[in-house]
Design a protein around this motif. Sequence first.
Motif, PDB file in Angstrom:
ATOM      1  N   ASN A  41     -51.825 -19.505   1.210  1.00 44.42           N
ATOM      2  CA  ASN A  41     -51.622 -18.479   2.236  1.00 44.42           C
ATOM      3  C   ASN A  41     -50.350 -18.706   3.038  1.00 44.42           C
ATOM      4  OD1 ASN A  41     -52.486 -16.063   3.414  1.00 44.42           O
ATOM      5  ND2 ASN A  41     -53.376 -17.125   5.158  1.00 44.42           N
ATOM      6  N   VAL A  42     -49.390 -19.421   2.467  1.00 42.67           N
ATOM      7  CA  VAL A  42     -48.104 -19.642   3.109  1.00 42.67           C
ATOM      8  C   VAL A  42     -47.127 -18.579   2.613  1.00 42.67           C
ATOM      9  CG1 VAL A  42     -46.145 -21.223   3.311  1.00 42.67           C
ATOM     10  CG2 VAL A  42     -48.471 -22.110   3.386  1.00 42.67           C
ATOM     11  N   VAL A  43     -46.374 -17.989   3.535  1.00 39.96           N
ATOM     12  CA  VAL A  43     -45.412 -16.960   3.160  1.00 39.96           C
ATOM     13  C   VAL A  43     -44.333 -17.559   2.261  1.00 39.96           C
ATOM     14  CG1 VAL A  43     -43.656 -15.363   4.009  1.00 39.96           C
ATOM     15  CG2 VAL A  43     -45.800 -15.615   5.251  1.00 39.96           C
ATOM     16  N   TYR A  51     -36.117 -11.438  14.885  1.00 37.44           N
ATOM     17  CA  TYR A  51     -37.444 -10.840  14.952  1.00 37.44           C
ATOM     18  C   TYR A  51     -37.538  -9.843  16.108  1.00 37.44           C
ATOM     19  CZ  TYR A  51     -42.377 -10.181  15.948  1.00 37.44           C
ATOM     20  OH  TYR A  51     -43.596  -9.607  16.221  1.00 37.44           O
ATOM     21  N   ASN A  93     -44.689  -8.272  10.079  1.00 38.62           N
ATOM     22  CA  ASN A  93     -45.653  -9.365  10.201  1.00 38.62           C
ATOM     23  C   ASN A  93     -45.360 -10.495   9.234  1.00 38.62           C
ATOM     24  OD1 ASN A  93     -47.070  -8.148  12.275  1.00 38.62           O
ATOM     25  ND2 ASN A  93     -48.578  -7.183  10.925  1.00 38.62           N
ATOM     26  N   ILE A  94     -44.856 -10.153   8.045  1.00 36.00           N
ATOM     27  CA  ILE A  94     -44.489 -11.186   7.074  1.00 36.00           C
ATOM     28  C   ILE A  94     -43.345 -12.041   7.625  1.00 36.00           C
ATOM     29  CG2 ILE A  94     -43.326 -11.566   4.853  1.00 36.00           C
ATOM     30  CD1 ILE A  94     -44.988  -9.277   3.733  1.00 36.00           C
ATOM     31  N   LYS A 130     -42.490 -12.412  10.773  1.00 41.16           N
ATOM     32  CA  LYS A 130     -42.998 -13.165  11.923  1.00 41.16           C
ATOM     33  C   LYS A 130     -43.761 -14.408  11.468  1.00 41.16           C
ATOM     34  CE  LYS A 130     -45.887 -12.747  16.063  1.00 41.16           C
ATOM     35  NZ  LYS A 130     -46.742 -11.833  16.882  1.00 41.16           N
ATOM     36  N   LYS A 131     -44.637 -14.239  10.502  1.00 45.26           N
ATOM     37  CA  LYS A 131     -45.431 -15.357  10.000  1.00 45.26           C
ATOM     38  C   LYS A 131     -44.532 -16.416   9.369  1.00 45.26           C
ATOM     39  CE  LYS A 131     -49.673 -16.183   7.340  1.00 45.26           C
ATOM     40  NZ  LYS A 131     -49.286 -17.087   6.264  1.00 45.26           N
ATOM     41  N   TRP A 132     -43.529 -15.970   8.624  1.00 49.46           N
ATOM     42  CA  TRP A 132     -42.594 -16.912   7.983  1.00 49.46           C
ATOM     43  C   TRP A 132     -41.865 -17.745   9.035  1.00 49.46           C
ATOM     44  CZ3 TRP A 132     -37.033 -16.196   8.113  1.00 49.46           C
ATOM     45  CH2 TRP A 132     -36.334 -17.168   7.398  1.00 49.46           C
ATOM     46  N   ASN A 158     -42.810 -18.359  12.165  1.00 46.47           N
ATOM     47  CA  ASN A 158     -43.771 -19.215  12.864  1.00 46.47           C
ATOM     48  C   ASN A 158     -44.234 -20.391  12.008  1.00 46.47           C
ATOM     49  OD1 ASN A 158     -43.737 -17.827  15.292  1.00 46.47           O
ATOM     50  ND2 ASN A 158     -45.425 -16.468  14.720  1.00 46.47           N
ATOM     51  N   GLU A 159     -44.155 -20.226  10.684  1.00 46.96           N
ATOM     52  CA  GLU A 159     -44.513 -21.330   9.781  1.00 46.96           C
ATOM     53  C   GLU A 159     -43.370 -22.330   9.605  1.00 46.96           C
ATOM     54  OE1 GLU A 159     -47.776 -19.019   6.939  1.00 46.96           O
ATOM     55  OE2 GLU A 159     -45.719 -19.330   6.230  1.00 46.96           O
TER      56      GLU A 159
END
Length: 234
Positions: free
Chosen positions: A45-47, A100, A126-127, A129-131, A133-134
């Motif tokens: 579940n990692v981008v 972002y 959202n992709i 953003k998630k990338w 933040n990861e």
Amino acid sequence: MKKTCFILFAVAAIWACKHTVETPADGSQTGNTGGGNTGGTPGSNVVCFETEVLPIFKSSCAKSGCHDVQSRREGYVLDSYDNIIKKGIKAGDANDSKIYKVLVDDDEDDRMPQRPNPRLTTAQINIIKKWINEGAKNTTNCGTTCDTTIFSYSQGVKPILETNCYGCHNGATTSAGINLTLYSGVRTVAINNRLLGAITHSAGYTPMPMGSNKLNDCQITKIRKWIQAGAPEN
């Protein structure tokens, strides 16, 4: 008695050593995280930067007049990992990353992409953003799962086009007169074979996505199977 207590203590210590998972100081988990340059594995579940993030930037941002090598608007070139993270990205904190923030800005003069280009979809934003933040990692060769049995228009085809094609083939900038944001536009190029010819880089067709890597075999298979099924709006 002392000898017995010592033996029990030693056994407990050995068991604890074998079953304790250390957590790094930054709170991240070691092992199947998808970090570094190798990307995630199925179920992580990692981008994946290479297949999920980079195509969005190349399709919607790294274009003539915007953020390609020649244009460099405001000094930004958004065509590769190294260029994307040079500025405007604060790894681990999307809300403090300029790239972002301009994607979600409500001010039409400040938001990106600028008119007449359409805004990124909520899913695309959202992709990214998630990338970020990861950790904004250069995840490549990701072992992400791809199910070729899912080839409906809504779940199989549209998400692929959204990520790789909408930046050029939308209602405002209909490159080659093709609008892929509408089902009717997609069906037209599907039935006349232009879509499949372009994404398979067949002779006589302009290779697509323009300036980006060829779609992977799974993505092409989904689109091919959808077309063979009659290109329904399902």
